[in-house]
Every structure is written in C-alpha cells, then in structure tokens.
Design a protein around this motif. Sequence first.
Motif, PDB file in Angstrom:
ATOM      1  N   ASP A 176       5.663  -0.094  -1.598  1.00 14.06           N
ATOM      2  CA  ASP A 176       4.724   0.352  -0.422  1.00 14.06           C
ATOM      3  C   ASP A 176       5.520   0.888   0.610  1.00 14.06           C
ATOM      4  O   ASP A 176       6.677   0.566   1.070  1.00 14.06           O
ATOM      5  CB  ASP A 176       3.848  -1.055   0.274  1.00 14.06           C
ATOM      6  N   LEU A 177       4.942   1.793   1.356  1.00 12.71           N
ATOM      7  CA  LEU A 177       5.427   2.279   2.587  1.00 12.71           C
ATOM      8  C   LEU A 177       4.384   1.948   3.827  1.00 12.71           C
ATOM      9  O   LEU A 177       3.332   2.146   3.715  1.00 12.71           O
ATOM     10  CB  LEU A 177       5.516   3.749   2.610  1.00 12.71           C
ATOM     11  N   VAL A 178       5.007   1.354   4.939  1.00 13.23           N
ATOM     12  CA  VAL A 178       4.144   0.563   5.757  1.00 13.23           C
ATOM     13  C   VAL A 178       4.769   1.249   7.136  1.00 13.23           C
ATOM     14  O   VAL A 178       5.939   1.161   7.445  1.00 13.23           O
ATOM     15  CB  VAL A 178       4.430  -0.896   5.676  1.00 13.23           C
ATOM     16  N   LEU A 179       3.948   1.395   7.972  1.00  9.96           N
ATOM     17  CA  LEU A 179       4.279   2.055   9.530  1.00  9.96           C
ATOM     18  C   LEU A 179       4.125   0.700  10.293  1.00  9.96           C
ATOM     19  O   LEU A 179       2.910   0.104  10.523  1.00  9.96           O
ATOM     20  CB  LEU A 179       3.339   3.007   9.688  1.00  9.96           C
ATOM     21  N   LEU A 180       5.170   0.374  11.247  1.00  7.76           N
ATOM     22  CA  LEU A 180       5.091  -0.850  12.222  1.00  7.76           C
ATOM     23  C   LEU A 180       5.255   0.009  13.564  1.00  7.76           C
ATOM     24  O   LEU A 180       6.212   0.332  13.803  1.00  7.76           O
ATOM     25  CB  LEU A 180       6.169  -1.820  11.803  1.00  7.76           C
ATOM     26  N   LYS A 181       3.972   0.159  14.062  1.00  7.71           N
ATOM     27  CA  LYS A 181       4.088   0.565  15.725  1.00  7.71           C
ATOM     28  C   LYS A 181       4.558  -0.381  16.540  1.00  7.71           C
ATOM     29  O   LYS A 181       5.454  -0.331  17.487  1.00  7.71           O
ATOM     30  CB  LYS A 181       2.731   0.811  16.066  1.00  7.71           C
ATOM     31  N   ASN A 182       4.174  -1.749  16.377  1.00 12.23           N
ATOM     32  CA  ASN A 182       4.942  -2.628  17.137  1.00 12.23           C
ATOM     33  C   ASN A 182       4.690  -3.986  16.283  1.00 12.23           C
ATOM     34  O   ASN A 182       4.259  -4.099  14.889  1.00 12.23           O
ATOM     35  CB  ASN A 182       4.146  -2.981  18.211  1.00 12.23           C
TER      36      ASN A 182
END
Length: 365
Positions: A176-182
């Motif tokens: 999986d590719l996951v975007l963590l903004k915070n």
Amino acid sequence: MKILSVETSCDETGAAIVSKNPHENYVKILSNVIASSLTLHSKTGGIIPDIAAREQLNFIIPVVGKAIKDSKIVIKDIDAIAVTLGPGFIGSLLVGVETAKTLAYLWNKPIIPVNHLLGHIYANWLVQEEVSKDLRVPKVSNGELKSPFDTSDTFDTFSTPKFPCIALLVSGGHTDLVLLKNHKQIQWIGGTLDDAAGEAFDKIGRLLNLPYPGGPSIEKVSERGDPNRFTFPRPMIGSKDFNFSFSGLKAAVAREVLKLKNPSKQQVADISRATQNSIIEVLVRKTVKAAKKHNVKSILLGGGVAANQKLKEEMRSQLSILNFQFHVPPAHLCTDNAAMIGAYAAFHYEKTQWNEITANPQLYF
Ligand code: KG4
Ligand code: ZN
C-alpha cells in the motif's frame, strides 16, 4: 507514558514496552520480545493458521512476562495496553486481543486498539533506549537520514520523519501507498489489486524450491544471479494510479520454471535476481511518483519486504537526485514486532475500555 503492546496478527507472538514523553517526537523501546513459529512453518512452506494460533497460545504469557521483565519497569508503571486488532488471522488475533483484554481488566488499564498496517509505518518513529539518550543520525550524503538502529553507520544528530510523508507498506499480505499529512490525517492512495509484494516473493520462492519465507531466500540467492539472463514484466509500472499488481509476474516466472523443467542452481539464482529487480523497480517508481505528486518531505518504508537491502539501496539511489528525507526501520523492526504497535499507540493515545474491542481480521485503512 509507558505502553505494553501486544502483536499476534500472523505467526509471530510479540510483546514490548515502549515509552514516550509528551514533548518528544519519537518513541523509545524499553523491551521488544518476539517468539516465532517460523521453524515449524518453514517445514510446511507457508503458515498454517491453526498451528500458528496454537503456538501463540503457548507463547503469549511468557512473552508478555519477559517484555515487562526486560524493560525493568513494574506493572503499576504501565499506563495503557496497546494491541493489534487486525488485519490478520482470526485465531492469531484472538490470542493477542483476548490476552490484552484480560490483562486490562485484571490490572485496571485502558486499551489502545491498533491497526497492524499503521504499526508497520510507525516503526519509523522508534528508537532504542540507549540510542535515544544520545540522539544521533548517521552522517550520510544526499541529505538522507537513516534509522539510528543501523549500527554500521556513524551517527551525529537524530531526526524523525517530517510531514507530509508518503509511506510504502510492503508486507506478506499488503502493498500500500499511504499519505500521512500529520498523525491524524492518514490517507490510503493506492495498493495491490491482487498479490502483495511479499506474497509474490513467497510464492515465487516456492516455485523455485527455496526455503520459506521466499523474500529473504530470493534476496540471498540473487547475489549470485545474472541480472541479464531473464527479464520479467514490471506490472502496472506506467499506470496513472498508485496501484500495484504482482500476480502476472508470478505467472511469468511459473511459465519460465515450467519451460526449464528442473532449473539448475544458477538458473534459480538468475530467476531470483530478475524477480527481485522487477518487484523493486515497480515499488520504487510508484513511491517516488506518489512523493512528487503530493509534494512530501519524507518517504517511509515499512513491512517485511522493507528489510530487503536492494530495495533500500535502489530507493536511496533514486532519492539522491530528489530532495526527500528517507526513513526505513532496521530489518528486525520491518518484520512483525510489538514495538511498532506501541509506537502507533503512543501517538494515538485514544483510550478504550477492555470490553469495547473485538479482533477484526478484515481491518484496513
Ligand atoms: O511484515 P511481515 O513480517 O509480515 C506481514 O505482516 O505480512 O512481512 C513478511 C513478508 C514475507 O512475505 C517475507 O517474504 C517478506 O516479508 N520479507 C522479505 C525480506 N524479509 C522478509 N522480502 C524481501 N526481502 C527480504 N529481505
Ligand atoms: Zn506485518
């Protein structure tokens, strides 16, 4: 804050004590104990869920006891118990979840439920107790920062991942590719449509008669392999989305093995090398593309496949021309462990009562 964490989603039985101060941006490992039924499963060439759960029942109490003993804290110092709710095998998850619930009831502690997949990503915020007293990071070129566990490097200052981050989670069951903004805004942006990268390594390892699990075996024999002898597909490498597919690669290798009938040692090494190159090229290309699109500051790796040396090297070489920080946990924190579950819990101190949680094998993002 001190957390006892428990992880039993697959074949490992893990317990750890981690600690975090409110003003600190990292989580210290005070102890991290793992018992594995891998030797049993290397005989069967894969995990048999019932056998794994039965072994975990035997291991869980001694493992928790050792984690507390090794940490040198006492039960009354524990603020909460974190546990993996899912995803994973139901029998295995139940061992951890029911143990955590029982201990929470007995000791009157809150529970923090944790998604195993996020745990893998949060391994990037872990440091060892002795290292964190003197926070250092290796002197490296390209502005890249490495985990303080990599003792082959000389350390100077330490830094944890900077938001926003793109995390590539590559394990036996997930890619999986996951975007963590915070720490609160965590968004899945793509994943595998069929086999996970680790699953592809394991299935191809089996086709090649290599010991289970296939990932480390393929990495090892690849060292002797000729990279130009075979070329396998790079599935979905040019697709516009951030999805992956590895079942076609497995089929291509199966066809080649069938053609060769009984591949020689050298042919097995050559096929392994080509397989590893295919998987890594796709993973790196898509991760860098996602990082550019979302204009992130850091790229994080997590999950068992992130223990692969070539994957790390390839990612580093790409990043040397780009301006991202790169973080990857040391190999023993890439594969399943309880400290990573504690790391997520330490940043998401959302307390629950023991009777409010249930194991969830299908849990996702
Ligand atoms: O994260 P993990 O320990 O368990 C899951 O949550 O699935 O990952 C296990 C996976 C297996 O598929 C194994 O073959 C793969 O990680 N793996 C590797 C390496 N070490 C473990 N794959 C490639 N290279 C490695 N060195
Ligand atoms: Zn895992």
